[in-house]
Design a protein around this motif. Structure first.
Motif, PDB file in Angstrom:
ATOM      1  N   PRO A 150     -63.502  -4.262 -33.252  1.00  0.00           N
ATOM      2  CA  PRO A 150     -64.646  -3.561 -33.971  1.00  0.00           C
ATOM      3  C   PRO A 150     -65.011  -2.274 -33.848  1.00  0.00           C
ATOM      4  O   PRO A 150     -64.642  -1.663 -32.737  1.00  0.00           O
ATOM      5  CB  PRO A 150     -65.700  -4.488 -33.517  1.00  0.00           C
ATOM      6  CG  PRO A 150     -65.246  -4.995 -32.156  1.00  0.00           C
ATOM      7  CD  PRO A 150     -63.854  -4.955 -32.260  1.00  0.00           C
ATOM      8  N   GLY A 151     -65.515  -1.685 -34.804  1.00  0.00           N
ATOM      9  CA  GLY A 151     -65.752  -0.058 -34.539  1.00  0.00           C
ATOM     10  C   GLY A 151     -64.507   0.650 -34.629  1.00  0.00           C
ATOM     11  O   GLY A 151     -64.029   1.046 -35.859  1.00  0.00           O
ATOM     12  N   GLY A 152     -63.730   0.818 -33.629  1.00  0.00           N
ATOM     13  CA  GLY A 152     -62.619   1.552 -33.718  1.00  0.00           C
ATOM     14  C   GLY A 152     -62.429   3.144 -33.844  1.00  0.00           C
ATOM     15  O   GLY A 152     -63.616   3.471 -33.652  1.00  0.00           O
ATOM     16  N   ALA A 153     -61.634   3.622 -33.919  1.00  0.00           N
ATOM     17  CA  ALA A 153     -61.333   5.106 -34.173  1.00  0.00           C
ATOM     18  C   ALA A 153     -62.254   5.878 -34.844  1.00  0.00           C
ATOM     19  O   ALA A 153     -63.016   6.857 -34.605  1.00  0.00           O
ATOM     20  CB  ALA A 153     -59.777   5.376 -34.096  1.00  0.00           C
ATOM     21  N   VAL A 154     -62.326   5.039 -36.443  1.00  0.00           N
ATOM     22  CA  VAL A 154     -63.339   5.894 -37.229  1.00  0.00           C
ATOM     23  C   VAL A 154     -64.629   6.050 -36.948  1.00  0.00           C
ATOM     24  O   VAL A 154     -65.206   7.091 -36.958  1.00  0.00           O
ATOM     25  CB  VAL A 154     -62.835   5.167 -38.567  1.00  0.00           C
ATOM     26  CG1 VAL A 154     -63.819   5.861 -39.507  1.00  0.00           C
ATOM     27  CG2 VAL A 154     -61.412   5.228 -39.010  1.00  0.00           C
ATOM     28  N   ASP A 155     -65.254   4.893 -36.593  1.00  0.00           N
ATOM     29  CA  ASP A 155     -66.705   4.857 -36.072  1.00  0.00           C
ATOM     30  C   ASP A 155     -66.678   5.750 -34.876  1.00  0.00           C
ATOM     31  O   ASP A 155     -67.762   6.444 -34.900  1.00  0.00           O
ATOM     32  CB  ASP A 155     -67.119   3.457 -35.610  1.00  0.00           C
ATOM     33  CG  ASP A 155     -67.233   2.572 -36.917  1.00  0.00           C
ATOM     34  OD1 ASP A 155     -67.195   3.095 -37.921  1.00  0.00           O
ATOM     35  OD2 ASP A 155     -67.380   1.460 -36.584  1.00  0.00           O
ATOM     36  N   TYR A 215     -59.242   6.779 -28.851  1.00  0.00           N
ATOM     37  CA  TYR A 215     -58.129   6.051 -28.842  1.00  0.00           C
ATOM     38  C   TYR A 215     -56.820   6.320 -28.966  1.00  0.00           C
ATOM     39  O   TYR A 215     -55.979   5.991 -28.068  1.00  0.00           O
ATOM     40  CB  TYR A 215     -58.402   4.806 -29.939  1.00  0.00           C
ATOM     41  CG  TYR A 215     -59.533   4.001 -29.962  1.00  0.00           C
ATOM     42  CD1 TYR A 215     -59.529   3.140 -28.856  1.00  0.00           C
ATOM     43  CD2 TYR A 215     -60.491   4.098 -30.689  1.00  0.00           C
ATOM     44  CE1 TYR A 215     -60.594   2.258 -28.759  1.00  0.00           C
ATOM     45  CE2 TYR A 215     -61.707   3.166 -30.620  1.00  0.00           C
ATOM     46  CZ  TYR A 215     -61.607   2.288 -29.354  1.00  0.00           C
ATOM     47  OH  TYR A 215     -62.822   1.524 -29.188  1.00  0.00           O
ATOM     48  N   PRO A 216     -56.514   7.473 -29.519  1.00  0.00           N
ATOM     49  CA  PRO A 216     -55.149   8.096 -29.476  1.00  0.00           C
ATOM     50  C   PRO A 216     -54.496   8.340 -28.084  1.00  0.00           C
ATOM     51  O   PRO A 216     -53.569   8.084 -27.707  1.00  0.00           O
ATOM     52  CB  PRO A 216     -55.176   9.310 -30.603  1.00  0.00           C
ATOM     53  CG  PRO A 216     -56.289   9.064 -31.315  1.00  0.00           C
ATOM     54  CD  PRO A 216     -57.355   8.286 -30.314  1.00  0.00           C
ATOM     55  N   LEU A 217     -55.372   8.894 -27.533  1.00  0.00           N
ATOM     56  CA  LEU A 217     -55.284   9.411 -25.767  1.00  0.00           C
ATOM     57  C   LEU A 217     -55.118   8.090 -25.113  1.00  0.00           C
ATOM     58  O   LEU A 217     -54.034   7.939 -24.427  1.00  0.00           O
ATOM     59  CB  LEU A 217     -56.230  10.314 -25.432  1.00  0.00           C
ATOM     60  CG  LEU A 217     -56.068  11.082 -24.156  1.00  0.00           C
ATOM     61  CD1 LEU A 217     -54.770  11.728 -24.165  1.00  0.00           C
ATOM     62  CD2 LEU A 217     -57.319  11.650 -23.664  1.00  0.00           C
ATOM     63  N   ALA A 218     -56.084   7.167 -25.278  1.00  0.00           N
ATOM     64  CA  ALA A 218     -55.955   5.965 -24.608  1.00  0.00           C
ATOM     65  C   ALA A 218     -54.613   5.051 -24.759  1.00  0.00           C
ATOM     66  O   ALA A 218     -54.159   4.852 -23.836  1.00  0.00           O
ATOM     67  CB  ALA A 218     -57.134   5.066 -24.721  1.00  0.00           C
ATOM     68  N   ILE A 219     -54.349   4.901 -25.796  1.00  0.00           N
ATOM     69  CA  ILE A 219     -52.963   4.536 -26.202  1.00  0.00           C
ATOM     70  C   ILE A 219     -51.932   5.030 -25.760  1.00  0.00           C
ATOM     71  O   ILE A 219     -50.979   4.268 -25.129  1.00  0.00           O
ATOM     72  CB  ILE A 219     -52.870   4.434 -27.912  1.00  0.00           C
ATOM     73  CG1 ILE A 219     -53.902   3.477 -28.478  1.00  0.00           C
ATOM     74  CG2 ILE A 219     -51.553   3.740 -28.198  1.00  0.00           C
ATOM     75  CD1 ILE A 219     -53.838   3.507 -30.050  1.00  0.00           C
ATOM     76  N   ALA A 220     -51.987   6.409 -25.947  1.00  0.00           N
ATOM     77  CA  ALA A 220     -50.779   7.056 -25.383  1.00  0.00           C
ATOM     78  C   ALA A 220     -50.404   6.837 -23.819  1.00  0.00           C
ATOM     79  O   ALA A 220     -49.505   6.811 -23.299  1.00  0.00           O
ATOM     80  CB  ALA A 220     -50.909   8.510 -25.698  1.00  0.00           C
ATOM     81  N   CYS A 221     -51.766   7.031 -23.225  1.00  0.00           N
ATOM     82  CA  CYS A 221     -51.492   7.000 -21.576  1.00  0.00           C
ATOM     83  C   CYS A 221     -51.224   5.550 -21.277  1.00  0.00           C
ATOM     84  O   CYS A 221     -50.292   5.560 -20.417  1.00  0.00           O
ATOM     85  CB  CYS A 221     -52.957   7.174 -21.153  1.00  0.00           C
ATOM     86  SG  CYS A 221     -53.573   8.813 -21.409  1.00  0.00           S
ATOM     87  N   THR A 222     -51.620   4.560 -22.013  1.00  0.00           N
ATOM     88  CA  THR A 222     -51.487   2.991 -21.634  1.00  0.00           C
ATOM     89  C   THR A 222     -49.816   2.916 -21.747  1.00  0.00           C
ATOM     90  O   THR A 222     -49.062   2.367 -21.043  1.00  0.00           O
ATOM     91  CB  THR A 222     -52.119   2.038 -22.416  1.00  0.00           C
ATOM     92  OG1 THR A 222     -53.474   2.615 -22.431  1.00  0.00           O
ATOM     93  CG2 THR A 222     -52.005   0.781 -22.021  1.00  0.00           C
ATOM     94  N   LEU A 223     -49.354   3.507 -23.006  1.00  0.00           N
ATOM     95  CA  LEU A 223     -47.929   3.109 -23.258  1.00  0.00           C
ATOM     96  C   LEU A 223     -47.115   4.093 -22.163  1.00  0.00           C
ATOM     97  O   LEU A 223     -45.924   3.672 -21.516  1.00  0.00           O
ATOM     98  CB  LEU A 223     -47.601   3.816 -24.493  1.00  0.00           C
ATOM     99  CG  LEU A 223     -48.176   3.020 -25.870  1.00  0.00           C
ATOM    100  CD1 LEU A 223     -47.728   3.776 -27.153  1.00  0.00           C
ATOM    101  CD2 LEU A 223     -47.589   1.726 -25.628  1.00  0.00           C
ATOM    102  N   ILE A 224     -47.508   5.237 -21.734  1.00  0.00           N
ATOM    103  CA  ILE A 224     -46.728   6.017 -20.829  1.00  0.00           C
ATOM    104  C   ILE A 224     -46.679   5.048 -19.609  1.00  0.00           C
ATOM    105  O   ILE A 224     -45.573   4.973 -18.811  1.00  0.00           O
ATOM    106  CB  ILE A 224     -47.196   7.343 -20.807  1.00  0.00           C
ATOM    107  CG1 ILE A 224     -47.140   8.293 -21.809  1.00  0.00           C
ATOM    108  CG2 ILE A 224     -47.119   8.078 -19.294  1.00  0.00           C
ATOM    109  CD1 ILE A 224     -46.012   8.811 -21.906  1.00  0.00           C
ATOM    110  N   THR A 225     -47.856   4.606 -19.115  1.00  0.00           N
ATOM    111  CA  THR A 225     -48.128   3.908 -17.812  1.00  0.00           C
ATOM    112  C   THR A 225     -47.144   2.787 -17.948  1.00  0.00           C
ATOM    113  O   THR A 225     -46.205   2.522 -17.263  1.00  0.00           O
ATOM    114  CB  THR A 225     -49.414   3.529 -17.742  1.00  0.00           C
ATOM    115  OG1 THR A 225     -50.021   4.508 -18.056  1.00  0.00           O
ATOM    116  CG2 THR A 225     -49.658   3.000 -16.204  1.00  0.00           C
TER     117      THR A 225
END
Lengths: 297, 322
Positions: free
Chosen positions: B31-36, B280-290
């Protein structure tokens, strides 16, 4: 063919009072201390939301653990937090067991055949991600508030319980599976098969009972891990949400005040976590040793 | 051996793909997500449509998914919503910090753990052994973030000026300050793992010492020194290597916590900060790197295990091991 009684089970693993080492006794004492704080503490401490009128008072006779920045009694907060942390940890481990034990039993019973392969591959995928990062991500994306999952509304506390449980599933299932693999080799299982006892009753009745002790010992050790994981998530603000206290979010609040000299605010709740984790570790180790000795006898 | 490595690498790629897919669909479903987060409060429908178009959210889901994977494959992780800088640039700054911290903790605590474990096992039931056992139980139970808090209080409030208790100095700016700044976080990060290494090495050395082949070697007149170095230690190191591998997983979560306490600008702090800001873009990238670092490290440990243990190697050559 109604003779489904089982011949006397091989190693009888019945709980009996084992002789405990000094370390295990220390663990028992620490664990009791924690349980007293978590169970009886909230009853004697009174309301944890009441303002005492003193901001950041040091521990003393009036306030055993001092007060926090919102003038609340930290003993009441810590006791309530310990209760919440313990409940979350036990519920998380319980949820993990409910899923993992049947999966492990089935995988072990069919060791090496396709049900085993499927279950093990799924578990490997689950284990491929570090539990903590996984939980962090899920809560980060779904938010710290309530989430709708179909007809269910999940509170942030429920989410923490579920995520901890999911993270534990691979470990519990592996222990169950390896114990089952050994148990299936026993003569009594063949005997039951020959007698025509339905497969689900062999698995769910006889094997389950014999497999459970080592699994429960593991589960016990993991309650300590769960207390730690919950407090770590809450510490980062992604677990149990205020005003509900948990050992982790009290510590999270405390970070802003520790350099103002309010050492008790961060030291004491942390010590409670430490007492709990050491207690669970030592008692779990002791139980494991007792079980090993039992098996060898 | 090559087939095994190939299978493992393929498995790793598969797991990463599953993770990516999960991440993608979770974000779309959230819900919400990046756009909001990007639009802030009360956006007009036109503005929303414009932003959705810019993010490509008005296209069919499978097109979005293909684009998402394509961008990832070409190394384009998007821009941070908060600072509007490329995510890859931010990660390029933060990742070395986390790696330096982890490496320092790893080297120090592996060394301490091995020495403590070996000492305890050699003088079993002595005073040293007792100390190692008690200290290691306490050490592995201490939550790393709480130890970090205690260190910050002690070194920030009572023993000022000895070691920096907060913040980070880049190595290029001042190497000495950088190294001093690593000491406390690395100590907090690795203590529990060091304890587990010591306990594992002790237990497996004691177990190895009771085997027939050690008795045999002793009966053959091998000196205790040589026995320890060439047989006991070498066999006992195998289970310990597994535990050392598990450290990496502990570090992945540990750095998140420790970096937040010591205010260190690494990946861990970035993950938590970016989720708080709905970046979100930063959070996803960090999670993926980890996750990728974790997966690659796990693979490396398994391969190392393979090299260390001749029995596993033989099993694989015969095709008996699965």
């Amino acid at each position: 063919m109604v003779m489904t009684r089982v011949p006397p089970r091989s190693p009888a693993v019945r709980p009996r009072l084992p002789r405990l080492s000094a370390l295990t006794w220390t663990g028992v004492v620490l664990l009791l201390l924690f349980l007293v704080l978590a169970v009886i503490g909230p009853m004697v401490a009174g309301d944890s939301t009441v303002r005492t009128g003193e901001t950041l008072a040091a521990p003393g006779t009036a306030y055993l653990f001092g007060t926090d920045h919102l003038q609340r009694d930290l003993f009441a907060r810590t006791a309530e937090g310990a209760r919440v942390s313990l409940l979350v940890a036990v519920a998380g481990v319980g949820f993990g067991l409910v899923v993992a034990v049947p999966a492990g039993l089935v995988a072990g019973y069919f060791g090496g055949r396709w049900p085993d392969d499927v279950i093990m591959r799924v578990l490997e995928a689950l284990q491929a991600l570090p539990l903590f990062v996984f939980a962090l991500f899920v809560i980060g994306v779904t938010g710290t508030g309530d989430s709708e999952l179909g007809p269910l509304t999940l509170t942030s506390t429920a989410k923490v319980v579920l995520l901890l449980g999911v993270g534990f599933i691979p470990y519990f299932a592996r222990v169950t599976r390896s114990a089952t693999l050994v148990e299936v080799q026993e003569d009594y299982v063949d005997a039951l098969r020959v007698l025509g006892v339905p497969r689900w009753r062999v698995i769910g009745g006889e094997i389950l009972v014999n497999v459970l002790p080592p699994v429960l010992v593991q589960a016990f050790l993991w309650i300590g891990v769960a207390v730690f994981a919950e407090s770590a998530l809450s510490f980062l603000g992604l677990g149990i949400q205020p005003p509900q206290p948990s050992l982790g979010n009290i510590l999270g609040d405390a970070t802003g005040y520790m350099l103002l000299g309010a050492w008790w605010y961060s030291i004491i709740p942390g010590l409670v976590i430490l007492v709990a984790t050491i207690g669970f570790n030592l008692v779990g180790d002791g139980l494991g040793d007792a079980l090993d000795a039992d098996g060898r006898r | 051996m090559l087939r095994y490595v190939g299978r493992r690498v393929a498995g790793l790629a598969l797991v990463l793909l599953i993770v990516l897919t999960l991440v993608f669909f979770m974000l779309r479903a959230a819900p919400g997500g990046a756009v909001d987060a990007y639009l802030g409060m009360n956006p007009t429908p036109e503005k929303r449509a414009e932003v959705e178009h810019r993010f490509g959210l008005d296209q069919p889901l499978w097109v979005q998914y293909a684009k998402f994977l394509g961008n990832l494959a070409s190394g384009d992780l998007g821009n941070s919503l908060f600072s509007d800088r490329p995510v890859s640039a931010i990660i390029g700054e933060r990742l070395p910090v986390t790696l330096e911290l982890s490496l320092a903790a790893f080297l120090f605590w592996v060394a301490v753990g091995l020495v403590a474990g070996a000492l305890a096992a050699r003088r079993r039931d002595s005073f040293v052994d007792g100390c190692v056992r008690v200290i290691s139980v306490v050490a592995l139970s201490i939550p790393s973030f709480w130890l970090a808090l205690v260190l910050v209080v002690v070194f920030g409030l009572y023993i000022k000026g000895v070691l920096p208790s907060s913040g980070w100095t880049p190595f290029t700016q001042n190497p000495w300050d950088n190294l001093r700044g690593v000491v406390l976080p690395a100590f907090a990060l690795g203590l529990g793992s060091g304890a587990i290494i010591a306990r594992t090495l002790r237990a497996s050395m004691i177990e190895t010492a009771q085997t027939d082949y050690v008795s045999f070697a002793r009966a053959m007149g091998m000196s205790e020194r040589r026995l320890l170095r060439q047989i006991t230690l070498r066999n006992a190191i195998i289970p310990t290597a597994t535990v050392i591998g598990l450290m990496l997983g502990v570090f992945v979560s540990g750095t998140v916590l420790v970096e937040n306490v010591f205010n260190i600008p690494g990946i861990g702090q970035t993950i938590v900060g970016s989720f708080r800001q709905h970046d979100y873009p930063l959070a996803i990238a960090c999670t993926l790197i980890t996750a990728s670092v974790f997966l690659v490290a796990n693979l490396a440990v398994d391969l190392l295990y393979f090299v260390l243990n001749p029995r596993i190697r033989a099993g694989f050559l015969n095709g008996t091991a699965r």
